[in-house]
Design an enzyme around this catalytic site. Structure first.
Site, PDB file in Angstrom:
ATOM      1  N   SER A 122     -17.909  16.149  44.937  1.00  0.00           N
ATOM      2  CA  SER A 122     -18.938  17.023  44.386  1.00  0.00           C
ATOM      3  C   SER A 122     -19.298  18.149  45.345  1.00  0.00           C
ATOM      4  CB  SER A 122     -20.200  16.221  44.069  1.00  0.00           C
ATOM      5  OG  SER A 122     -19.958  15.259  43.077  1.00  0.00           O
ATOM      6  N   GLN A 147     -22.265  11.302  34.307  1.00  0.00           N
ATOM      7  CA  GLN A 147     -21.337  12.144  33.532  1.00  0.00           C
ATOM      8  C   GLN A 147     -20.001  11.444  33.318  1.00  0.00           C
ATOM      9  OE1 GLN A 147     -21.787  15.399  36.261  1.00  0.00           O
ATOM     10  NE2 GLN A 147     -23.138  16.544  34.902  1.00  0.00           N
ATOM     11  N   MET A 155     -31.301  18.458  34.059  1.00  0.00           N
ATOM     12  CA  MET A 155     -31.315  19.283  35.272  1.00  0.00           C
ATOM     13  C   MET A 155     -32.720  19.827  35.525  1.00  0.00           C
ATOM     14  SD  MET A 155     -28.077  19.537  36.460  1.00  0.00           S
ATOM     15  CE  MET A 155     -27.437  21.105  36.992  1.00  0.00           C
ATOM     16  N   GLU A 172     -23.776  13.331  45.332  1.00  0.00           N
ATOM     17  CA  GLU A 172     -24.723  13.561  44.237  1.00  0.00           C
ATOM     18  C   GLU A 172     -24.627  12.445  43.207  1.00  0.00           C
ATOM     19  OE1 GLU A 172     -24.371  15.457  40.857  1.00  0.00           O
ATOM     20  OE2 GLU A 172     -22.351  16.257  41.004  1.00  0.00           O
ATOM     21  N   GLY A 173     -25.771  12.109  42.627  1.00  0.00           N
ATOM     22  CA  GLY A 173     -25.830  10.970  41.713  1.00  0.00           C
ATOM     23  C   GLY A 173     -25.530  11.306  40.270  1.00  0.00           C
ATOM     24  N   THR A 225     -18.235  19.325  33.377  1.00  0.00           N
ATOM     25  CA  THR A 225     -19.554  19.452  33.990  1.00  0.00           C
ATOM     26  C   THR A 225     -19.705  20.879  34.533  1.00  0.00           C
ATOM     27  OG1 THR A 225     -18.978  18.914  36.286  1.00  0.00           O
ATOM     28  CG2 THR A 225     -19.241  17.056  34.773  1.00  0.00           C
ATOM     29  N   CYS A 226     -20.835  21.123  35.197  1.00  0.00           N
ATOM     30  CA  CYS A 226     -21.063  22.456  35.797  1.00  0.00           C
ATOM     31  C   CYS A 226     -19.957  22.821  36.780  1.00  0.00           C
ATOM     32  CB  CYS A 226     -22.393  22.478  36.551  1.00  0.00           C
ATOM     33  SG  CYS A 226     -23.819  22.360  35.474  1.00  0.00           S
TER      34      CYS A 226
END
Length: 428
Positions: free
Chosen positions: A109, A120, A193, A114-115, A49-50
């Site tokens: 996170s 993910q 996003m 965060e959802g 992920t990011c």
């Protein structure tokens, strides 16, 4: 079989390092095939992920498995191991299990609670099954982690408020201007996003929003989700024109190369024109050299930490409640994992006693004669099965329930010796 996670996150590595490790979904299959080909890796799942890149494995040998994954990450990122190693974390067994639970629940996170991370984790599980990297142990682990993420969000309030990278970016933008409603805003990209960006911008009063994307159909799909908003949709060919006409720009695309740099912005901006750019992509869409421009302020995902810090305190109590839920799920998973050790012994014991039952039943029925046998076979069959099940019940329950590893192994060895059992590996 050992569960291990090797990776890095926003806590251990800067965005410059993280983007080198990022694996786009289109390349997950080949990455998993490479990892699965290593001799000490039985199962594998990749969470990219990011803010994190994590490889979950079931290893035949922990030390060799860790070495194989570390070398893979070095090869992928083209960073020498001695430069990559300081950024990596390695968690073993129960620590690895708890880590995935915390990740899924949003407790690890950048934005606490965060959802998006739960979706993910679900996608990682789906891809792991699809590309046959996940087997029995990781399948169960990811299912439990998804359950954990759902329970935490249902049973606590940790998911309320600004709980995504997109919402934190909008909050930061709101802190930098007097009124978002007066700003012309450009969004580059039309993925998930970007959808969240639009949602949060509209909730904060933004009115002039332009979406730039390669696929106009994708942009229209996004716009259809906000029927009451007047979103301006533009093709990628008008990206620089849109940026030149904006006060604030958000970038959120899957591009592996920067879309914007100092030279490109210098060419389109007026001498005293100010611009704020919020890059929430990893790999980054905006080159760091744009900060050399006097009137341009660029922010990336690491800059969101200041916004997140304001929300952390109010969420800390909810996080403690969530940890209690996760402990419960981890204990249940650990009990299941430990019970797998008993499967071979229990299965062999049942097979041996069932074989004896069938042989002795056949002898008895042949002595009783065919007429009696046909009439009463079902009753005698049920009787013998009932006796076997009742004899086996207590040993099996006690063996599975034994918490002390050494005591359980001694009990299994005793059963194997007393009944002369032939146990075989049954993890596959």
């Amino acid at each position: 079989m050992n569960i291990v996670v090797i990776g890095l996150s926003h806590k251990t590595a800067s965005v410059e390092v993280r983007e080198k490790l990022s694996i786009p979904e289109a390349r997950i299959e080949s990455a998993m095939q490479t990892l699965s080909s290593y001799p000490h890796i039985e199962e594998v799942a990749i969470l990219s992920t990011c803010n994190r890149m994590e490889v979950y494995i079931v290893a035949k040998d922990t030390e060799h498995g860790v070495r194989e994954v570390s070398q893979f990450l070095s090869d992928w990122s083209q960073l020498p191991l001695h430069k990559l190693r300081p950024h990596l974390f390695i968690l073993l067994h129960q620590d690895a299990v708890m880590h995935l639970m915390r990740v899924s629940a949003g407790l690890d996170s950048l934005v606490l609670g965060e959802g998006q991370i739960l979706a993910q984790v679900k996608n990682t599980h789906k891809l792991g099954q699809q590309y046959k990297g996940i087997g029995r142990l990781l399948n169960r682990l990811f299912k439990e982690a998804i359950t954990a993420g759902k329970r935490v969000r249902t049973e606590t309030s940790i998911g309320t408020g600004a709980v995504s990278i997109s919402s934190a970016a909008v909050e930061l933008a709101q802190m930098k201007v007097e009124r978002l409603g007066d700003c012309r805003i450009g969004i580059i990209g039309a993925g998930k996003m970007s959808r969240l960006l639009v949602q949060h911008l509209l909730s904060k009063g933004a009115e002039k929003i332009a979406i730039v994307n390669r696929s106009m159909a994708r942009s229209q799909e996004l716009a259809n989700q906000f029927p009451n908003a007047e979103l301006e949709l533009r093709p990628l060919s008008e990206m620089m024109e849109t940026i030149a006409g904006s006060n604030i720009v958000f970038t959120s695309t899957s591009s592996t190369e920067p879309l914007l740099n100092k030279v490109k912005l210098e060419a389109i901006l007026e001498p005293h024109q100010s611009l704020m750019v919020f890059d929430i992509s990893v790999p980054r869409n905006v080159d760091s050299d744009v900060n050399e421009l006097e009137n341009v302020k660029a922010f990336n995902v690491d800059d969101l930490k200041a916004v997140v810090a304001q929300n952390q305190e109010s969420r800390r109590q909810m996080a403690m409640e969530a940890e209690g839920i996760l402990e419960e799920i981890v204990v249940a998973f650990d009990n299941w994992l430990r019970s797998l050790e008993t499967i071979n012994t229990i299965s062999s014991l049942r097979d041996k006693i069932e074989s004896i039952r069938e042989q002795e039943l056949e002898k008895a029925l042949s002595r009783l004669g065919s007429e009696f046998a046909e009439k009463h076979q079902e009753v005698i069959e049920a009787l013998t099965r009932g006796i076997v099940n009742k004899i086996l019940h207590d040993p099996m329950v006690q063996l599975r329930a034994q918490q002390d590893i050494e005591t359980r192994r001694q009990a299994m060895q005793a059963l194997e010796m007393l009944f002369n059992l032939d146990t075989k590996e049954q993890f596959s």
